[in-house]
Design a protein around this motif. Structure first.
Motif, PDB file in Angstrom:
ATOM      1  N   PHE A   1      36.758  44.592  38.282  1.00  0.00           N
ATOM      2  CA  PHE A   1      37.525  44.027  39.390  1.00  0.00           C
ATOM      3  C   PHE A   1      37.912  42.587  39.056  1.00  0.00           C
ATOM      4  CE2 PHE A   1      35.026  47.418  41.088  1.00  0.00           C
ATOM      5  CZ  PHE A   1      35.776  47.982  42.102  1.00  0.00           C
ATOM      6  N   ASN A   2      39.084  42.176  39.501  1.00  0.00           N
ATOM      7  CA  ASN A   2      39.522  40.806  39.198  1.00  0.00           C
ATOM      8  C   ASN A   2      40.334  40.160  40.315  1.00  0.00           C
ATOM      9  OD1 ASN A   2      41.913  42.370  38.823  1.00  0.00           O
ATOM     10  ND2 ASN A   2      42.747  40.810  37.461  1.00  0.00           N
ATOM     11  N   TYR A   3      40.332  40.737  41.523  1.00  0.00           N
ATOM     12  CA  TYR A   3      41.239  40.211  42.544  1.00  0.00           C
ATOM     13  C   TYR A   3      40.712  40.564  43.931  1.00  0.00           C
ATOM     14  CZ  TYR A   3      45.923  38.460  43.835  1.00  0.00           C
ATOM     15  OH  TYR A   3      46.973  37.709  44.299  1.00  0.00           O
ATOM     16  N   THR A   4      41.050  39.730  44.900  1.00  0.00           N
ATOM     17  CA  THR A   4      40.636  39.944  46.289  1.00  0.00           C
ATOM     18  C   THR A   4      41.849  39.886  47.210  1.00  0.00           C
ATOM     19  OG1 THR A   4      38.564  38.810  45.808  1.00  0.00           O
ATOM     20  CG2 THR A   4      39.088  39.166  48.117  1.00  0.00           C
ATOM     21  N   LEU A   5      41.926  40.833  48.129  1.00  0.00           N
ATOM     22  CA  LEU A   5      42.921  40.838  49.196  1.00  0.00           C
ATOM     23  C   LEU A   5      42.210  40.661  50.529  1.00  0.00           C
ATOM     24  CD1 LEU A   5      44.966  43.974  48.041  1.00  0.00           C
ATOM     25  CD2 LEU A   5      45.592  41.584  47.657  1.00  0.00           C
TER      26      LEU A   5
ATOM     27  N   VAL B   1      38.965  42.865  50.424  1.00  0.00           N
ATOM     28  CA  VAL B   1      39.186  44.096  49.671  1.00  0.00           C
ATOM     29  C   VAL B   1      39.294  43.701  48.208  1.00  0.00           C
ATOM     30  CG1 VAL B   1      40.725  46.044  49.253  1.00  0.00           C
ATOM     31  CG2 VAL B   1      40.381  45.218  51.582  1.00  0.00           C
ATOM     32  N   VAL B   2      38.444  44.273  47.359  1.00  0.00           N
ATOM     33  CA  VAL B   2      38.478  43.916  45.933  1.00  0.00           C
ATOM     34  C   VAL B   2      39.211  45.009  45.164  1.00  0.00           C
ATOM     35  CG1 VAL B   2      36.467  42.428  45.954  1.00  0.00           C
ATOM     36  CG2 VAL B   2      36.146  44.872  45.615  1.00  0.00           C
TER      37      VAL B   2
ATOM     38  N   ASN C   1      42.805  33.757  49.243  1.00  0.00           N
ATOM     39  CA  ASN C   1      42.683  34.899  50.136  1.00  0.00           C
ATOM     40  C   ASN C   1      41.358  34.902  50.900  1.00  0.00           C
ATOM     41  OD1 ASN C   1      45.227  36.056  49.747  1.00  0.00           O
ATOM     42  ND2 ASN C   1      44.578  37.039  47.859  1.00  0.00           N
ATOM     43  N   LEU C   2      40.285  34.364  50.302  1.00  0.00           N
ATOM     44  CA  LEU C   2      39.039  34.193  51.049  1.00  0.00           C
ATOM     45  C   LEU C   2      39.187  33.093  52.098  1.00  0.00           C
ATOM     46  CD1 LEU C   2      36.336  34.553  48.252  1.00  0.00           C
ATOM     47  CD2 LEU C   2      36.914  36.199  50.032  1.00  0.00           C
TER      48      LEU C   2
END
Length: 654
Positions: free
Chosen positions: A386-390, A366-367, A349-350
């Motif tokens: 937090f464990n994920y990125t959009l 967006v985390v 996603n990055l």
């Protein structure tokens, strides 16, 4: 994995005395305890905890470094055979990359109490029955099983775990899946370490909470009594979010040689800045020369901004494969990910964000914390939550959230595990909380038609399923995971009452065309109806009806989470056989949830000729999450659903 690293300097203080602590004296097991057959406050309990005691303390070891020890004692009353497995305990101990012991289990003891022939018999856990094995590359496993456990037994065990990681103490769970009479936890640390202690519960309260400081050591004690079991419930993202527990975070520390304390706690601006500047997160985003040719090629294909963004999204989604890891931080550069075509959720996603920026579209990270990872605590900024990125883009004033891990997703849809309440949109000096929303709901349309065949009691059946939104994604995911033949075989097993069903599929291959996946099942239902004393009884909703109540518990103290808004529409038609007329039809009903939150509509009608019966059922849930105070209204709605879906249409001979 990101973690706080504490500088440990060698100096002599008085904390070594805290390296060893004795268990307190607990009440003796009595005959009255042993003959008890049921837990009075929960007669359904297979077992209950009589005492659950924990003690965590940070101390300085003989070499001047800091360690943490965890002492645990638990006593459990076994009421049913289903609880026998609670006599087996496994401890998981961290080891380093060289397979060296890092965490140690010590002082393991255990007992089983039974009442036989008017005597309390005690059987001790033997050292030979304690086993240590390699669990995986990161953990060893120490396990044991207490002897001679039967219905009525009382078991107890205790142990100490020593760990070199005082920066992140383990949580203490007051509440488990069985009731508990008393749970107590103490935690102590030298005063040059300051911990933030957070209590999580949605009901109940502490019966005792007290902290003391003496001799440069601070100790706190918490007690909770009469704790109900945390029972599994349907429609909850993560049950652990609502469990009564204590959470610890190191807020600051100071050691000799430091002028001021090192602060580890942060506010949200600090949180935003740290992530955006981190070499394994925001520092990865930027112009990457390896993307140049791809970026130019994509730009040449589309001039419209929205269409170009969709083309970039489709390119990354189609050409890169998610490795299954949900991570906040990257472990590889985006150039490496680009070359090998695989990566973790954040890496992909990055990469999407970088490529969008490289074609001139402003994209931002967006985390979030995924549903299985647990809720974000907005009052306490913690990167560990937090464990994920959009990715987010704003095109023509419209905000769109994107994720490329699932090849079945269409533009603007997120995986189910990402459907959480809020996320943190990261922008330098302008970060903010945004709702995690998508334009789609989950929808299923089911059309059924049944005709009486010449061979009673068979019904010629035609059933049509159409998936909409997230249900369409689910159908396609199953299809792609199993393959066509196994997917069809699964459907045949699901419809075992239809003799050799013919199954046809449409719209499963090309999701980009906007088509909806359709499943058509035809064949003879050999269990179509019941015939008693010349009357025929037909179920109003023979397939996919709600036969069991999804909310059997009278009360609920936490929200009902459906993940996304849902709509289920079932239509069913019966062609009445010659020589029969309709004797009895169930009544229709309309039920609405408060504040336009949804509805249930149900009707059963016959056509003017009396040759057809038509049933319509619509369950519409307009919200993804219903707060606990809406539970009773939701439960009442499903009372009506279960009742209507199980009612019968009665036919009689003319």
């Amino acid at each position: 994995m990101k973690r706080v690293t504490i500088l440990l300097l060698m100096f002599s203080m008085a904390f070594i005395a805290h390296a060893q602590q004795d268990l307190p004296k607990f009440p003796q097991v009595t005959v009255e305890d042993l003959i008890k057959k049921v837990y009075p406050k929960d007669s359904s309990a297979e077992a209950y905890i009589m005492t659950n005691y924990g003690n965590g303390w940070v101390y300085q070891n003989s070499e001047g470094g800091y360690e943490i020890a965890y002492q645990h004692f638990i006593r459990i009353k076994i009421l049913k055979k289903s609880a026998f497995e609670r006599a087996t305990k496994a401890l998981y101990l961290y080891i380093d990359s060289n397979q060296q012991d890092i965490e140690l289990a010590q002082e393991i003891k255990g007992r089983t109490y039974n009442f036989n022939n008017d005597v309390i018999e005690i059987d001790e856990l033997q050292a030979k029955d304690i086993f240590k094995t390699k669990y995986n590359k990161s953990f060893d496993k120490v396990s044991f099983t207490l002897p001679k456990v039967k219905e009525g037994s009382i078991i107890e065990y205790s142990y100490v775990i020593r760990s070199p990681f005082p920066f992140k103490p383990k949580d203490w769970d007051f509440q488990t899946d069985i009731p508990c009479e008393r749970s107590e936890y103490t935690f102590g640390s030298p005063t040059n370490f300051a911990y933030r202690m957070l209590m999580q519960y949605c009901e109940g309260k502490l019966s005792e909470e007290k902290c003391n400081t003496s001799d440069d050591f601070r100790s706190c004690r918490w007690v909770m009594v009469d704790i109900p079991a945390m029972k599994e419930e349907k429609y909850v993202a993560n049950l652990d979010d609502y469990t009564r527990k204590l959470h610890f975070e190191l807020a600051e520390y100071v050691v000799r040689g430091m002028d001021t304390a090192k602060k580890l706690s942060m506010d949200w601006p600090d949180f935003d800045k740290q992530l955006l500047m981190d070499d394994d997160f925001g520092g990865r985003i930027g112009k990457i020369s390896a993307f140049d040719a791809t970026a130019q090629s994509l730009k040449s294909q589309k001039t419209d901004t929205l269409e170009l963004a969709k083309e970039v999204y489709k390119y990354v989604q189609s050409n890169f494969t998610w490795d299954g890891n949900k991570r906040l931080f990257t472990q590889s550069s985006l150039k490496e990910v680009f070359n090998r075509k695989t990566g973790s959720s954040s890496e992909l996603n990055l990469l999407l964000i970088s490529l969008l920026r490289q074609v001139g579209i402003a994209a931002k990270p967006v985390v979030i914390s995924t549903r299985d990872h647990g809720r974000i605590w907005k009052d306490y900024p913690m990167i560990s939550r937090f464990n994920y990125t959009l990715a987010q883009v704003n095109i023509s004033g419209q905000n769109v959230l994107l994720d490329v891990t699932d090849k079945n997703l269409q533009w603007g849809l997120l995986p189910e595990y990402c459907m959480v309440g809020e996320g943190r949109l990261l922008i330098y000096n302008r970060s903010q909380w945004i709702p995690i929303q998508t334009p789609e709901k989950s929808g299923t349309k089911i059309n059924m038609e049944f005709t009486f065949s010449a061979n009673e009691p068979e019904l010629e059946s035609q059933i049509l399923y159409t998936g909409v939104g997230y249900q369409a994604i689910d159908y396609r995911s199953q299809y792609n995971t199993l393959g066509k033949e196994k997917f069809i075989e699964k459907l045949r097993n699901d419809f075992s009452s239809i003799d050799k069903p013919k199954i046809e599929l449409e719209g499963f291959i090309n999701a980009d065309a906007g088509s909806q996946p359709v499943i058509m099942i035809t064949g003879k239902n050999t269990e179509g109806y019941n015939k008693v004393n010349g009357k025929i009884y037909l179920k109003t909703i023979p397939y996919e009806g709600t036969t069991e109540h999804p909310f059997p518990n009278a009360d609920r103290s936490f929200p009902v989470d459906f993940t996304y808004p849902t709509e289920e529409v079932i239509t069913c038609k019966y062609i009445i056989p010659e020589g029969y007329s309709i004797a009895e039809l169930p009544k229709g009903i309309r039920v609405a949830l408060p504040q336009d939150g949804g509805r249930f509509y149900f009707s059963v009608t016959q056509d003017p000729t009396g040759k057809e019966v038509n049933i319509t059922s619509q369950i519409l849930l307009k919200k993804s999450i219903y707060s606990a105070d809406k539970y009773q209204a939701l439960r009442t709605l499903y009372d009506h659903v279960v009742t209507r879906h199980n009612q019968m249409i009665v036919l009689q001979k003319k």
